[in-house]
Write a protein that holds these residues in place. Structure first.
Motif, PDB file in Angstrom:
ATOM      1  N   VAL A  16       2.576  -3.987  -0.850  1.00  0.00           N
ATOM      2  CA  VAL A  16       2.644  -2.954   0.188  1.00  0.00           C
ATOM      3  C   VAL A  16       3.588  -3.450   1.272  1.00  0.00           C
ATOM      4  O   VAL A  16       3.277  -4.418   1.982  1.00  0.00           O
ATOM      5  N   GLY A  18       5.090  -2.841   4.667  1.00  0.00           N
ATOM      6  CA  GLY A  18       4.768  -2.043   5.841  1.00  0.00           C
ATOM      7  C   GLY A  18       3.273  -1.794   5.882  1.00  0.00           C
ATOM      8  O   GLY A  18       2.772  -0.870   5.244  1.00  0.00           O
ATOM      9  N   ALA A  19       2.554  -2.637   6.597  1.00  0.00           N
ATOM     10  CA  ALA A  19       1.084  -2.567   6.601  1.00  0.00           C
ATOM     11  C   ALA A  19       0.573  -1.882   7.862  1.00  0.00           C
ATOM     12  O   ALA A  19      -0.421  -2.295   8.446  1.00  0.00           O
ATOM     13  N   GLY A  23       0.477   2.320   5.142  1.00  0.00           N
ATOM     14  CA  GLY A  23       0.422   1.196   4.217  1.00  0.00           C
ATOM     15  C   GLY A  23      -0.920   0.498   4.224  1.00  0.00           C
ATOM     16  O   GLY A  23      -1.467   0.162   3.171  1.00  0.00           O
ATOM     17  N   GLY A  27      -3.153   0.832   0.934  1.00  0.00           N
ATOM     18  CA  GLY A  27      -3.349  -0.485   0.326  1.00  0.00           C
ATOM     19  C   GLY A  27      -4.803  -0.884   0.284  1.00  0.00           C
ATOM     20  O   GLY A  27      -5.274  -1.458  -0.715  1.00  0.00           O
ATOM     21  N   PHE A  39       0.081  -7.483   1.198  1.00  0.00           N
ATOM     22  CA  PHE A  39       0.596  -6.720   2.328  1.00  0.00           C
ATOM     23  C   PHE A  39       1.715  -7.527   2.978  1.00  0.00           C
ATOM     24  O   PHE A  39       1.554  -8.728   3.205  1.00  0.00           O
ATOM     25  N   SER A  41       4.863  -7.863   6.030  1.00  0.00           N
ATOM     26  CA  SER A  41       5.495  -7.455   7.268  1.00  0.00           C
ATOM     27  C   SER A  41       6.435  -8.575   7.699  1.00  0.00           C
ATOM     28  O   SER A  41       6.478  -9.645   7.081  1.00  0.00           O
ATOM     29  N   PHE A  74       4.815  -0.385  -2.874  1.00  0.00           N
ATOM     30  CA  PHE A  74       4.543   0.778  -2.034  1.00  0.00           C
ATOM     31  C   PHE A  74       5.274   0.588  -0.713  1.00  0.00           C
ATOM     32  O   PHE A  74       5.013  -0.372   0.010  1.00  0.00           O
ATOM     33  N   LEU A  75       6.195   1.490  -0.411  1.00  0.00           N
ATOM     34  CA  LEU A  75       7.005   1.385   0.800  1.00  0.00           C
ATOM     35  C   LEU A  75       6.485   2.341   1.864  1.00  0.00           C
ATOM     36  O   LEU A  75       6.429   3.555   1.643  1.00  0.00           O
ATOM     37  N   ALA A  76       6.116   1.798   3.017  1.00  0.00           N
ATOM     38  CA  ALA A  76       5.636   2.614   4.137  1.00  0.00           C
ATOM     39  C   ALA A  76       6.203   2.031   5.428  1.00  0.00           C
ATOM     40  O   ALA A  76       5.470   1.531   6.282  1.00  0.00           O
ATOM     41  N   CYS A 102       8.050   6.748   2.821  1.00  0.00           N
ATOM     42  CA  CYS A 102       8.821   6.704   4.069  1.00  0.00           C
ATOM     43  C   CYS A 102       9.410   8.078   4.378  1.00  0.00           C
ATOM     44  O   CYS A 102      10.119   8.648   3.547  1.00  0.00           O
ATOM     45  N   TYR A 143      -2.627   9.171   8.017  1.00  0.00           N
ATOM     46  CA  TYR A 143      -3.533   8.136   7.522  1.00  0.00           C
ATOM     47  C   TYR A 143      -4.992   8.494   7.744  1.00  0.00           C
ATOM     48  O   TYR A 143      -5.861   8.136   6.933  1.00  0.00           O
TER      49      TYR A 143
END
Length: 220
Positions: A16, A18-19, A23, A27, A39, A41, A74-76, A102, A143
Motif C-alpha cells: 500500500v 500512501g497510508a 490507503g 489496507g 504500508f 510512506s 495499491f496506490l493512494a 489516485c 474513507y
C-alpha cells in the motif's frame, strides 16, 4: 503472475503506497481478511502506530521497499506523485498489478490533473507507470464510507473497476471482495473516465452492484 484464486486464504501480499485515509482504510481491511500488507510512506516510522494496531500481518517500509515486497500494489497518493514513483521504481514495477485509487485534483495536482482528466485518468496512470498492469479501483468513495460499509450484509456496496489486463482485473476483483465489497467491472482502462471525478455517473455512488450497473447502463 498466476491468477489469484478467490478468498482471503490465498494470503496475497500487498503493498500500500500512501497510508493516509484511503490507503490506511483499505489496507487495514485486507489485513483483517488475512493478507500480509506493507504500508509505505516517505517516513515509515510514522506508520508504527498503524502497523502495531493491525498486528503481525502489517509492516511498514519505504516506497521502494514496498514495491519490491509485493506483486500487487495499491496506490493512494496525490496524483502529482505518480510520475516520480514511476521513474524511481521503473524496474521493480515491471509486470506488477497496480490498483490505482489516485484522483486527479486540479487545486492540488496542478496542470497535470487537467491533462489526466482529459486523457482519462486510468490511461494517464498507465502512461506514468509503464510496464505495469493498472486497474482503477477504490477512487470513488470516501474513507469513512469504505470503513463503515465494508463487509455489510448482502447486498454489499459496489466498487467500480476498469482495466485492460484480464488477469490484473481478476486479482482486483478478488481483492475488492476480500475488502468486503462487490466489484463491478465497467470495462477497459479507458472506461475509467466514467467514474474519475465528481459528476461522472459512477463516481460517489453508494450503490449495490445491481444499482451501479443500472446507473452505468451495464448488463445486469
Amino acid at each position: 503472475m498466476a491468477p489469484l484464486p478467490s478468498g482471503a486464504q490465498t494470503r496475497q501480499p500487498i503493498a500500500v503506497i500512501g497510508a493516509g485515509h484511503i490507503g490506511g482504510t483499505v489496507g487495514a481491511l485486507w489485513v483483517k481478511a488475512g493478507h500480509p500488507v506493507m504500508f509505505a510512506s516517505r517516513n515509515p516510522a510514522e506508520l508504527k502506530p498503524l502497523v502495531e494496531q493491525l498486528g503481525p500481518l502489517a509492516r511498514a517500509g519505504t516506497v521502494a521497499q514496498a514495491i519490491r515486497y509485493a506483486d500487487v500494489i495499491f496506490l493512494a497518493v496525490p496524483y502529482k506523485a505518480l510520475p516520480q514513483i514511476g521513474a524511481d521504481n521503473k524496474a521493480d514495477l515491471k509486470d506488477k498489478v497496480v490498483l490505482d485509487a489516485c484522483n486527479a485534483v486540479a487545486g492540488r495536482d496542478g496542470d497535470m490533473a487537467q491533462q489526466a482528466l482529459a486523457t482519462g485518468v486510468g490511461v494517464a496512470t498507465q502512461g506514468y507507470l509503464p510496464g505495469t498492469h493498472v486497474v482503477r479501483a477504490f477512487n470513488t468513495l470516501g474513507y469513512h464510507v469504505l470503513e463503515a460499509e465494508a463487509n455489510r450484509p448482502a447486498p454489499r456496496l459496489a466498487i467500480p473497476l476498469a482495466g485492460d489486463d484480464a488477469n490484473a482485473v481478476r486479482i482486483a476483483q478478488d481483492l475488492v471482495r476480500d475488502a468486503g465489497f462487490d466489484p463491478v467491472l465497467v470495462g477497459g482502462l479507458d472506461t475509467a473516465r466514467r467514474f474519475q471525478q465528481r459528476g461522472d455517473p459512477g463516481y460517489g455512488q453508494q450503490a449495490t452492484a445491481t444499482e451501479l450497473k443500472r446507473k452505468l447502463g451495464l448488463a445486469p
